[in-house]
Design an enzyme around this catalytic site. Sequence first.
Site, PDB file in Angstrom:
ATOM      1  N   ASP A  29       0.816  -1.210   0.000  1.00  0.00           N
ATOM      2  CA  ASP A  29       0.000   0.000   0.000  1.00  0.00           C
ATOM      3  C   ASP A  29       0.851   1.262   0.000  1.00  0.00           C
ATOM      4  O   ASP A  29       0.486   2.260  -0.602  1.00  0.00           O
ATOM      5  CB  ASP A  29      -0.990   0.011   1.172  1.00  0.00           C
ATOM      6  CG  ASP A  29      -0.320  -0.142   2.529  1.00  0.00           C
ATOM      7  OD1 ASP A  29       0.913  -0.324   2.586  1.00  0.00           O
ATOM      8  OD2 ASP A  29      -1.030  -0.101   3.546  1.00  0.00           O
TER       9      ASP A  29
ATOM     10  N   ASP B 260       7.453   3.795   2.180  1.00  0.00           N
ATOM     11  CA  ASP B 260       7.911   4.915   2.993  1.00  0.00           C
ATOM     12  C   ASP B 260       9.431   4.886   3.017  1.00  0.00           C
ATOM     13  O   ASP B 260      10.075   5.400   2.105  1.00  0.00           O
ATOM     14  CB  ASP B 260       7.303   4.836   4.392  1.00  0.00           C
ATOM     15  CG  ASP B 260       7.452   6.119   5.194  1.00  0.00           C
ATOM     16  OD1 ASP B 260       8.287   6.962   4.834  1.00  0.00           O
ATOM     17  OD2 ASP B 260       6.746   6.272   6.200  1.00  0.00           O
TER      18      ASP B 260
ATOM     19  N   LYS C  42       5.896   7.781  -0.473  1.00  0.00           N
ATOM     20  CA  LYS C  42       6.141   9.023   0.281  1.00  0.00           C
ATOM     21  C   LYS C  42       7.318   9.777  -0.308  1.00  0.00           C
ATOM     22  O   LYS C  42       8.347   9.198  -0.651  1.00  0.00           O
ATOM     23  CB  LYS C  42       6.440   8.710   1.741  1.00  0.00           C
ATOM     24  CG  LYS C  42       5.223   8.384   2.536  1.00  0.00           C
ATOM     25  CD  LYS C  42       5.058   9.343   3.684  1.00  0.00           C
ATOM     26  CE  LYS C  42       3.972   8.859   4.606  1.00  0.00           C
ATOM     27  NZ  LYS C  42       4.435   8.766   5.960  1.00  0.00           N
TER      28      LYS C  42
END
Length: 96
Positions: free
Chosen positions: A20, A23, A51
């Site tokens: 999903d 990061d 991100k």
Amino acid sequence: VWKHKPATSLFGRRVLLVDDILDEGYTLQGVRTWCLEQGATDVRIAAMTVKKHDRGLPDVTADYAGIELPDRYVFGFGMDVNETLRCVPAIYAMKE
């Protein structure tokens, strides 16, 4: 810690890891390394969100990416806040 490892042998296979959010990349790096140790010939990463920051591991990037997110805590669309708000049908960022 694995909750369930793949039951099918990865030897000689091409693997696509789907996540999903990408990061910093520590979890995906660990899973990718494990897949290669099991004999996968190629391991690629698809991330719904990525991100935007400079803290990520340099060798962990998404081969396929959905949207880029600001460097804030996000939730919804499968991503949770303390095991809640996972089912919110959009992606939201916490206030700074």
